[in-house]
Scaffold this motif. Structure first.
Motif, PDB file in Angstrom:
ATOM      1  N   ASP A 114      -1.759 -11.350   9.437  1.00 16.97           N
ATOM      2  CA  ASP A 114      -2.987 -10.614   9.738  1.00 16.97           C
ATOM      3  C   ASP A 114      -3.166  -9.431   8.790  1.00 16.97           C
ATOM      4  OD1 ASP A 114      -3.316 -12.384  11.817  1.00 16.97           O
ATOM      5  OD2 ASP A 114      -2.922 -10.932  13.408  1.00 16.97           O
ATOM      6  N   VAL A 115      -2.088  -8.702   8.552  1.00 16.40           N
ATOM      7  CA  VAL A 115      -2.156  -7.537   7.671  1.00 16.40           C
ATOM      8  C   VAL A 115      -2.449  -7.980   6.245  1.00 16.40           C
ATOM      9  CG1 VAL A 115      -0.853  -5.580   6.734  1.00 16.40           C
ATOM     10  CG2 VAL A 115      -0.680  -6.151   9.169  1.00 16.40           C
ATOM     11  N   ALA A 116      -1.824  -9.070   5.799  1.00 15.44           N
ATOM     12  CA  ALA A 116      -2.090  -9.586   4.449  1.00 15.44           C
ATOM     13  C   ALA A 116      -3.557  -9.982   4.306  1.00 15.44           C
ATOM     14  CB  ALA A 116      -1.173 -10.768   4.149  1.00 15.44           C
ATOM     15  N   ALA A 117      -4.128 -10.593   5.342  1.00 15.03           N
ATOM     16  CA  ALA A 117      -5.543 -10.964   5.308  1.00 15.03           C
ATOM     17  C   ALA A 117      -6.428  -9.721   5.243  1.00 15.03           C
ATOM     18  CB  ALA A 117      -5.901 -11.818   6.521  1.00 15.03           C
ATOM     19  N   PHE A 147      -3.099  -1.773  -5.326  1.00 19.27           N
ATOM     20  CA  PHE A 147      -3.373  -1.500  -3.914  1.00 19.27           C
ATOM     21  C   PHE A 147      -2.260  -0.600  -3.413  1.00 19.27           C
ATOM     22  CE2 PHE A 147      -3.946  -2.036   0.604  1.00 19.27           C
ATOM     23  CZ  PHE A 147      -5.329  -2.170   0.725  1.00 19.27           C
ATOM     24  N   SER A 148      -2.629   0.575  -2.906  1.00 17.73           N
ATOM     25  CA  SER A 148      -1.638   1.565  -2.474  1.00 17.73           C
ATOM     26  C   SER A 148      -1.716   1.801  -0.974  1.00 17.73           C
ATOM     27  CB  SER A 148      -1.881   2.896  -3.190  1.00 17.73           C
ATOM     28  OG  SER A 148      -1.735   2.750  -4.579  1.00 17.73           O
ATOM     29  N   VAL A 149      -0.591   2.205  -0.406  1.00 18.69           N
ATOM     30  CA  VAL A 149      -0.533   2.531   1.016  1.00 18.69           C
ATOM     31  C   VAL A 149       0.244   3.841   1.184  1.00 18.69           C
ATOM     32  CG1 VAL A 149      -0.664   0.129   1.741  1.00 18.69           C
ATOM     33  CG2 VAL A 149       1.562   1.168   1.421  1.00 18.69           C
ATOM     34  N   ILE A 188       3.278  -2.593   3.890  1.00 22.29           N
ATOM     35  CA  ILE A 188       4.005  -2.457   2.614  1.00 22.29           C
ATOM     36  C   ILE A 188       4.269  -3.838   2.020  1.00 22.29           C
ATOM     37  CG2 ILE A 188       6.244  -1.844   1.610  1.00 22.29           C
ATOM     38  CD1 ILE A 188       5.099   0.752   2.066  1.00 22.29           C
ATOM     39  N   ALA A 189       4.709  -4.777   2.859  1.00 18.75           N
ATOM     40  CA  ALA A 189       4.999  -6.128   2.365  1.00 18.75           C
ATOM     41  C   ALA A 189       3.742  -6.765   1.770  1.00 18.75           C
ATOM     42  CB  ALA A 189       5.556  -6.992   3.497  1.00 18.75           C
ATOM     43  N   ALA A 190       2.609  -6.612   2.437  1.00 17.07           N
ATOM     44  CA  ALA A 190       1.355  -7.191   1.927  1.00 17.07           C
ATOM     45  C   ALA A 190       0.904  -6.483   0.656  1.00 17.07           C
ATOM     46  CB  ALA A 190       0.272  -7.106   2.998  1.00 17.07           C
ATOM     47  N   PRO A 246       6.945  -0.298  -4.373  1.00 21.14           N
ATOM     48  CA  PRO A 246       5.991  -0.287  -5.488  1.00 21.14           C
ATOM     49  C   PRO A 246       4.566   0.077  -5.075  1.00 21.14           C
ATOM     50  CG  PRO A 246       7.354  -2.262  -5.548  1.00 21.14           C
ATOM     51  CD  PRO A 246       7.666  -1.562  -4.264  1.00 21.14           C
ATOM     52  N   SER A 247       4.160  -0.297  -3.874  1.00 17.86           N
ATOM     53  CA  SER A 247       2.782  -0.051  -3.443  1.00 17.86           C
ATOM     54  C   SER A 247       2.590   1.308  -2.769  1.00 17.86           C
ATOM     55  CB  SER A 247       2.336  -1.148  -2.480  1.00 17.86           C
ATOM     56  OG  SER A 247       3.136  -1.136  -1.308  1.00 17.86           O
TER      57      SER A 247
END
Length: 195
Positions: A28-31, A72-74, A63-65, A119-120
């Protein structure tokens, strides 16, 4: 969770998303990250309430997504209102519900150690006390202190004094846990603390 979107008498919400989702479900988070990037959004801040709860699971999923993407940063949005022994949001003036410097310091360490090298994870250059420039993780801090009275709601006042935050940051720096801090507050004493 996906299940929490269900409408039940006295529980749930009336305004449902088109597609129910779980904030710690990796697919869901990746989407969500895919949809955000398609819309020109290049990052998310994620509400975080310490290790070992749903917000921590959600941050790990985010973070994984984001690590699978380019540009794309978080970053974390640290919910200091629950950084206390009771892990409670609104039982003030009970001192167990006040933000606790010990919890806040540990939370910042956890963010820097657990997520800061991803990395993100969003990083910014920060001038250190010795004058050097260091790239450090960004942490947005909710409710450092609010002296305005919160529109008549007593639970909106409180937080930690500027000197307490200054001490937390100095201790963390001495231990090698540096971050770039951004914060919400109605207290004009804070800009110099957050530099």
């Amino acid at each position: 969770t996906r299940e929490s979107w269900a409408i039940q008498p006295g529980i749930g919400v009336d305004d449902l998303p088109i597609i129910p989702y779980g904030t710690s479900q990796r697919s869901d988070v990746a989407a969500d990250v895919d949809r955000a990037q398609s819309a020109g959004i290049d990052g998310f801040f994620s509400s975080w309430q310490g290790k070992g709860n749903g917000s921590d699971d959600g941050m790990r999923a985010l973070i994984a997504a984001a690590n699978q993407k380019t540009n794309f940063s978080v970053a974390t949005y640290m919910e200091t209102r629950v950084a206390n022994q009771a892990h409670a949001y609104s039982c003030l003036p009970n001192p167990l519900c006040q933000p606790d410097p010990t919890y806040i310091k540990q939370w910042i360490k956890d963010i820097v150690q657990t997520y800061g090298s991803a990395p993100s994870y969003l990083k910014m250059d920060k001038k250190m006390p010795d004058g050097t420039i260091k790239s450090v993780p960004v942490i947005v801090i909710y409710w450092v202190r609010d002296t305005r009275g919160g529109r008549g709601r007593a639970e909106q006042t409180g937080g930690l004094a500027p000197d307490t935050w200054r001490n937390i940051y100095a201790e963390l720096h001495a231990e090698g846990h540096d971050a770039f801090y951004s914060a919400y507050t109605g207290d004009p004493a804070f800009p110099e603390v957050l530099e």
